[in-house]
Design an enzyme around this catalytic site. Structure first.
Site, mmCIF file in Angstrom:
data_model
loop_
_atom_site.group_PDB
_atom_site.id
_atom_site.type_symbol
_atom_site.label_atom_id
_atom_site.label_comp_id
_atom_site.label_asym_id
_atom_site.label_seq_id
_atom_site.Cartn_x
_atom_site.Cartn_y
_atom_site.Cartn_z
ATOM 1 N N LYS A 1 52.203 30.570 50.454
ATOM 2 C CA LYS A 1 53.220 29.796 51.184
ATOM 3 C C LYS A 1 53.899 28.846 50.219
ATOM 4 O O LYS A 1 53.233 28.138 49.472
ATOM 5 C CB LYS A 1 52.593 28.991 52.331
ATOM 6 C CG LYS A 1 52.366 29.830 53.563
ATOM 7 C CD LYS A 1 51.892 28.998 54.707
ATOM 8 C CE LYS A 1 52.990 28.125 55.301
ATOM 9 N NZ LYS A 1 52.450 27.379 56.483
ATOM 10 N N SER B 1 55.340 33.624 52.392
ATOM 11 C CA SER B 1 56.186 33.018 53.418
ATOM 12 C C SER B 1 56.596 31.639 52.927
ATOM 13 O O SER B 1 56.066 31.129 51.950
ATOM 14 C CB SER B 1 55.435 32.931 54.746
ATOM 15 O OG SER B 1 54.257 32.190 54.594
#
Lengths: 380, 380, 380, 380
Positions: free
Chosen positions: D168, D242
């Site tokens: 992330k 992400s």
């Protein structure tokens, strides 16, 4: 003698879980645990079945209220009525309108001294509504009965003094349908959506007819299971209703004006004649007491506290003789709601308006038209 | 001496392939092969990439026009400019506005006799725009050049007489990007959508800046590749632009008022100050010549021929100091367009308005505001 | 003695108006005006109410067929059955499957010589179905009757030889509902969508039950108005049905295998046990005659001509004991169809599959499962 | 000597706020405050910008974890890595995969005794990434550096032992763009969506290239700002990434197999060759250690603990030589994700799979193909 003093505060929300506006009202003493009677608001998100914004807001607001009132979350519904409408498409600011009611001791003679009527609010819960009653006479009658008690709670006797009745009733769920059918009962629909044959709109519309029955807008003799979502000539001009599968009872919060009220606020309402009728919105402002001929001045608009409007999609594909494709728009549910938001905002000059809707046809308002209620500050 | 007489006819369409209104105009002689100059309209469907309503309408209208003019379909674009904007969400009636221009012989002295200016129209095509120019100075300059020639074609010299410039320019496609890159060139974007970094909006916005440059709304010195979709203080108040991957040249159709015109119509325009500014729409009606103080009467509105409006979504999440969630709405493209439709319809009292938009931010109009042009009948 | 020789050709379409594949078949003589019996295809677009891709394709294909057959467009339906299913979300290639049937003169003894059964096709139209019959016994019985005649037309007597029955029936429209009600009749639904109580799915499901009745899959005694979309234990394993408001009669095209057939093709079918059952798809391939144990080889797959599959969304929120949210997905109609496309494509290794569906629950296939039919080339 | 014993537990969630599965793991002692290292899951809702389901889940899970660990919510990110992917369209069951890591004291000689490698997990945070680095070399290098440290934390030295790297990273926001530009820096995009030029996909793709650089899948010399989302031949086969605007640092959780591990689990991975390649999914199961030739038996599948898969939409409109319309589908983001869910579920026979994606093109996996990682139980 006791008289009501009702206040309404509008708190924009920055996220579905934003309780900062509420907390400020609590901290400032403007709302107290014993005066909080209702929270009515618009929550952000899509407003569709798979929108978790409304659910999250509901959970967070109930937790906040429970803490504020010092009671368990499960008890909150008995003291404060929640009307959260999901979906803020377009120009609808997510917000909560907080309704507070204080009981003031006034000398007996004083009541009639006020020559103009002012805002009062009343509430009532209904008897339980089993699934087989949803969208049918059972639901209509129980909402009518609760509406009458909410009128009494508001201290109103003349239906013409009632300008807005917000109602929440049980809808249907897979489980409640199964329950009804296991007992040999039928249900009004197996469609759990807000589509034109959906259980949700049947419940909303039965609730609207219940209000209409209580206020004499529709004679009891005209009502039956068969007219619900069939005879659009039967409707209420003041009912805004919603339904939820999780509920077992109806809840009513009713707003009107009374000469006995000690409020600084007044409410009024009007209906639009069709989907693009800005004059209908202006008529609601006039009804509440804003003074203007063609367009309200900024000064008058500054007295406006809040607007509550429906934006039901017309059942016809014609507006003033021209075809529109709204009925065929796949996103009609959201677009319909958004359009109501624009119609109101373009008149009020602000985006913090309560606008719910998007469903197709309703007994909430006349065919093609929509209900608009407005609360204005009279003095103070 | 030759003078223009321009007429505009608005034909609602019952389906994307409905040419009955056009046929009636042809049959009645109101439009002739030598007078038809432009078709501008709204086609039903979603207005999204996968909407075939606009494509079907385009095919059918071109076929009709080719037959009417007695020329091959491939020649139609040279004689008649098509501006079809897809998507009629909400209260926008699918329709075609037909523009017809006749050249009238008038005695030389007569021209100045008319004291008020009337509608004229001009057209021009641009030089070819290779893909590497899309959304950049090359496109800006070629649109500017075509705009100047369209002004000349309209017989206008003062930019203040120009009230609406509709432009179509090439966008990008997978194929044209490949072509540019194979020649060692870069392109403005690889995003083929109308999202905020999409090739479609870059093309539209370069076209708008081209109009602004031609009309002196933006000084040439302020323009560069870098300002496109970056410096929102640069904009046109009269440009409505669109782009399509299939095009190689730009097309311009320009509307203004001239004292030499023999038309019964007049055009005007205004910009809204923000997304809910109904007064901005009314200002456009006033600019065109409708007479009213606060609200137009039905009689005045009956003189309104057509409205052309943009509904670009503001780049900010604030409207008059309150947060809205439009930028986050997944359906913002459709909702944004629908809201413009409501803003206009609630003022004009009709749904046959040309409203395009839905994109986020634009050099078409000032930041947060939108362009509205109106055509009214002055006499006859 | 006459025997059928049936061929099926799959033409990918580049746009909704692409008839180039059809034209090639015509030019090559593979399809002749007297052999063309049906066009079944998937058209691109959203597949929703406001999708014009299917309508455009329908108009263009009918025009092409009329020209090919040398008859007026209005006569086309009497000679060629059109089954166009809108929406190619995901991995479904837009295409048309062309069905051609030739009658071959064979010596009387020869028929039984072929030891394996081969593809035959039959068609029939039904009596007119007034709106009050839609979704009810009237429609069921008329479809059953037409199905029996289509079986006869195909030369089949044993229902076990029938593997696919494609049916189109009238649905409801605003106009036809008005008509019925003006004659004192009721209609099955006022919801014109494909939602769970929509007229569209009632019509489709009555048609499916009509097929089931004709083929003995459901005893006539079990059928009544009340079971439609209520008793999911009643279903057909071979019916793929659709409905349209514009139709007045039902149309049936039925596929099966017959020992009398001179075709090189064979059809088979199976049902999936649930929404993720790839083995069900493989069973359809096996049923049609592909030879494989676990997975079909490329060589075997090369014999596959076409797959016809439904992708009805299960009425439950459980798949193999785990919760899914498909029923709540706002885009369930498209996603449900897309998922069926993936299930089939991941087995067949190609994307030109006919997959329709997206509706919730159906009498087309067992609860939770879906019908898959496959056509394979046996020799030639 | 210390060795890892890693466990993974998959808890279906009944709502976005359902922590009952986690609580059961805590109550049973299967997960302890000192062993909990990561939560990776799929949250229900639309997965779009206006989906509050993921946000609500994130808030509730962090609160639960803070309580479980006895630390403030703001400290949770330092101890437990959260990878919540929004959107469960179709057949993806909302769930949380809980990763627990225990350090076991083993005799020094024992480590090599185990002949097969088993699951290990490592984590690392990166240095802060200012907005101007998002989607560019700065982000690539910092992710590469963190990936190397996560490998070290996992006790791995050979990149071939790494099978899944979940990352992330910070994305961009209106505020962070303003911050960068106020300091005279540029940013990679002004599009805050996950569209093809969106900041979100640039951040994800820079993170993927960072993993590829650390593992030697892409040589450092091939990397530059210019290749991000341009040169699709550069990619990682194990990175699932992400991004979120709210983050300032990158977070990496890395899974691989080590001969030193005392786990009962093993991980493997494969890539699909195209969007309908079920064999690619089966290859991932084989890589992790399931034994089967064509199709896995139920017994083998019962050893499957979890699957992590990407479902990136191919940048081409061709699948195995046939056109699909997925790139034009307005709902491609959801449909693309849903299709990946079906591809995996149709192989694993279950719906509790982690499938993220929906974006167009990516450096996560090869052009057109997608990454699938699988964790299986080897013994116990």
């Amino acid at each position: 003698m006791k008289a009501q003093r009702v206040e309404m505060f509008v708190c924009p929300m920055a996220t579905p879980s934003d309780t900062s506006g509420l907390q400020q009202l609590a901290d400032s003493g403007k709302v107290r645990p014993d005066t909080l009677v209702a929270l009515a608001g618009k929550t952000e998100g899509t407003g569709q079945h798979d929108d978790w914004g409304r659910v999250w807001a509901d959970v967070v607001l109930r937790e906040w209220t429970a803490k504020f009132l010092g009671i368990p979350v499960t008890e909150v519904a008995k003291q404060v009525i929640f009307v959260l409408s999901g979906g803020c498409p377009g120009v609808i600011t997510p917000h909560i309108a907080v309704v507070a009611r204080e009981w003031i001791e006034v000398p007996d003679g004083d009541i009639d001294a006020k020559e103009d009527k002012r805002l009062v609010v009343g509430r009532a819960g209904s008897d339980a509504m089993p699934p087989e009653e949803v969208g049918r006479m059972g639901q209509i009658e129980k909402v009518a009965e609760a509406t009458r008690r909410a009128m009494a709670d508001a201290g109103l006797t003349d239906p013409r003094d009632v300008h807005l009745v917000m109602v929440k009733v049980p809808g249907l769920t897979t489980a409640s349908i199964k329950d009804a059918e296991s007992r040999g009962k039928t249900v009004v629909s197996h469609d759990l959506t807000f589509g034109p044959e959906g259980a949700g709109v049947y419940a909303n519309d039965a609730a609207a007819l219940g209000v209409a029955m209580a206020l004499g807008e529709v004679p009891e003799s005209a009502l039956s299971d068969e007219v619900v979502r069939r005879n659009w000539d039967l409707y209420s001009e003041v009912a805004m209703t919603s339904s939820g599968g999780e509920k077992r009872h109806g809840e009513v919060v009713l707003f009107g004006n009374s000469s006995g009220s000690q409020s600084s606020l007044r409410i009024g309402h009007a209906v639009t004649k069709d989907f693009i009728d800005a004059e209908g919105v202006r008529n609601a402002l006039r009804s509440a007491g804003l003074q203007f001929e063609a367009l309200p001045s900024e000064a008058e608009l500054s007295r406006l506290v809040h607007v509550f409007a429906k934006s039901v999609i017309p059942g016809s594909d014609q507006v003033r003789g021209r075809r529109i494709t709204l009925l065929d728009d796949v996103d009609a549910y959201q677009i319909g709601k958004a359009l109501g938001g624009m119609l109101v905002a373009s008149v009020t000059g602000r985006t913090t308006n309560y606008v719910s809707g998007g469903e197709r046809n309703s007994h909430q308002g006349p065919p093609g038209g929509n209900i608009v209620a407005a609360v204005v500050r009279v003095d103070g």
